[in-house]
Write an enzyme that holds these catalytic residues in place. Structure first.
Site, PDB file in Angstrom:
ATOM      1  CD  GLU A  44       2.094  -2.359   3.509  1.00 18.91           C
ATOM      2  OE1 GLU A  44       1.489  -2.897   4.447  1.00 18.91           O
ATOM      3  OE2 GLU A  44       1.946  -2.707   2.304  1.00 18.91           O
ATOM      4  CG  ASP A  92      -5.156  -9.902   3.930  1.00 17.84           C
ATOM      5  OD1 ASP A  92      -3.937  -9.985   3.750  1.00 17.84           O
ATOM      6  OD2 ASP A  92      -5.668  -9.570   5.016  1.00 17.84           O
ATOM      7  CG  ASN A 152      -0.318  -0.029   2.533  1.00 16.33           C
ATOM      8  OD1 ASN A 152       0.789   0.493   2.710  1.00 16.33           O
ATOM      9  ND2 ASN A 152      -0.978  -0.619   3.512  1.00 16.33           N
TER      10      ASN A 152
END
Length: 341
Positions: free
Chosen positions: A219, A286, A216
């Site tokens: 990150e 996820d 993301n």
């Protein structure tokens, strides 16, 4: 939701292909190597203040347990129809038994889940309460976890399981939440797969050589060491991340700004499909990884696979907590985007 006309035209041209890919999700076999978490939700009604301390006393009403962390990626893949094997650790405790039970009910192969007697199953327990005729609110969260790494013998045993099963699956997903499963020994085994998808919160370089990463925005910024604030820094970050990881592609998920897919010097932008009905983004990454992986395994281009991941995520963020979606819901959402209903 209003999308750019040129993107809509491209999406419309790809609709039949996207639906055909989804119809083949059930043919895919995936191994997920990850940090397995059990999410618990305890809910009760507030009765009174305790006389022992200035705290609420709740009358317990229900407890709900669902897969979290890397276990959410496992569960999303299974709910989308894939045949799933899982490799990871649980503790010798009731939470580990509960998580394995949830997996077994979903038809997930748990032979690769090893018992770690020295560390608890990672568990996040959210305690919520409500008064009469009031909304339920979270009061506190209790986490069970260990900061110690698994015993080296367990690491080697897990790596051996991965090597033994890697040829029987179409892809390997590494779901790294920093809870100790993905040590270098285990990572090296997972990278033997020709199609390895990595979702990690930090230190992307540990997985150098994987096929695709899905960080993301925070990150990605942490990995490159600078803020991504405009198209120029975004372009630079994508190339820096590809160099850092030696990956074939990099997909940066950017919330309401959509997704940015970097591949061989090319940047493709995919807009967010849902910017308004967003209630909880927990676990959305996820879901992206699950649908994206299944798309790639059924022959999708990276762009098509990213669209499928974006589509699935646009549905789960409408629900509180980690959640899953289905192929039919994804098809319906696609038709809705194209105004075909």
């Amino acid at each position: 939701m209003i999308l750019d006309a040129s993107f809509l035209a491209e999406l419309n041209a790809s609709m039949d292909s996207l639906c055909e890919r989804m119809n083949r999700f059930s043919q895919v076999k995936v191994l997920v190597v990850g940090d397995l978490t059990l999410d618990e939700f305890l809910t009760g009604q507030v009765e009174r203040l305790s006389r022992e301390a200035p705290v609420l006393i709740l009358r317990h009403e229900n407890t709900r347990q669902i897969p979290g962390g890397g276990a959410n990626a496992v569960y999303n893949l299974a709910k989308l129809g894939a045949s799933v094997k899982v490799a990871g650790f649980v503790g010798k405790d009731d939470q580990g038994i509960a998580l394995c039970g949830i997996f077994e009910q979903a038809g997930i192969d748990i032979k690769g889940i090893l018992i770690d007697p020295d560390r608890p199953t990672v568990t996040k327990t959210r305690i919520s309460g409500h008064a009469r005729q009031s909304v339920t609110q979270q009061i506190v969260r209790v986490d069970r976890k260990s900061d110690e790494l698994p015993d080296i013998e367990l690491q080697l045993k897990l790596a051996e399981y991965i090597r033994e099963n890697i040829d029987s699956v179409d892809a390997v997903v590494c779901s790294d939440y920093g809870d100790g499963v993905l040590t270098q020994t285990v990572i090296e085994a997972a990278l033997k797969s020709p199609l390895t998808i990595v979702d990690t919160q930090k230190d992307l370089h540990r997985f150098a050589g994987a096929t695709l990463f899905t960080p993301n925005l925070p990150e990605a910024e942490k990995a490159v060491g600078y803020s991504i604030q405009n198209s120029q820094t975004l372009q630079q970050a994508g190339q820096d991340l590809l160099t850092l990881t030696q990956a074939q592609a990099m997909l940066i998920t950017r919330g309401e700004e959509g997704m940015s897919l970097f591949e061989k010097g090319q940047l493709l932008q995919i807009p967010a499909f849902n910017r308004t009905d967003v209630f909880d983004v927990t676990g959305a990454g996820d879901t992206v990884v699950a649908a994206l992986t299944l798309g790639l395994c059924t022959g999708s281009s990276l762009w098509e696979a990213s669209v499928l991941g974006n589509l699935a995520a646009s549905l789960v963020v409408r629900q509180f907590g980690t959640a899953t979606t289905t192929i039919e819901e994804m098809k319906e959402a696609l038709r809705s985007l194209l105004n075909l209903e």
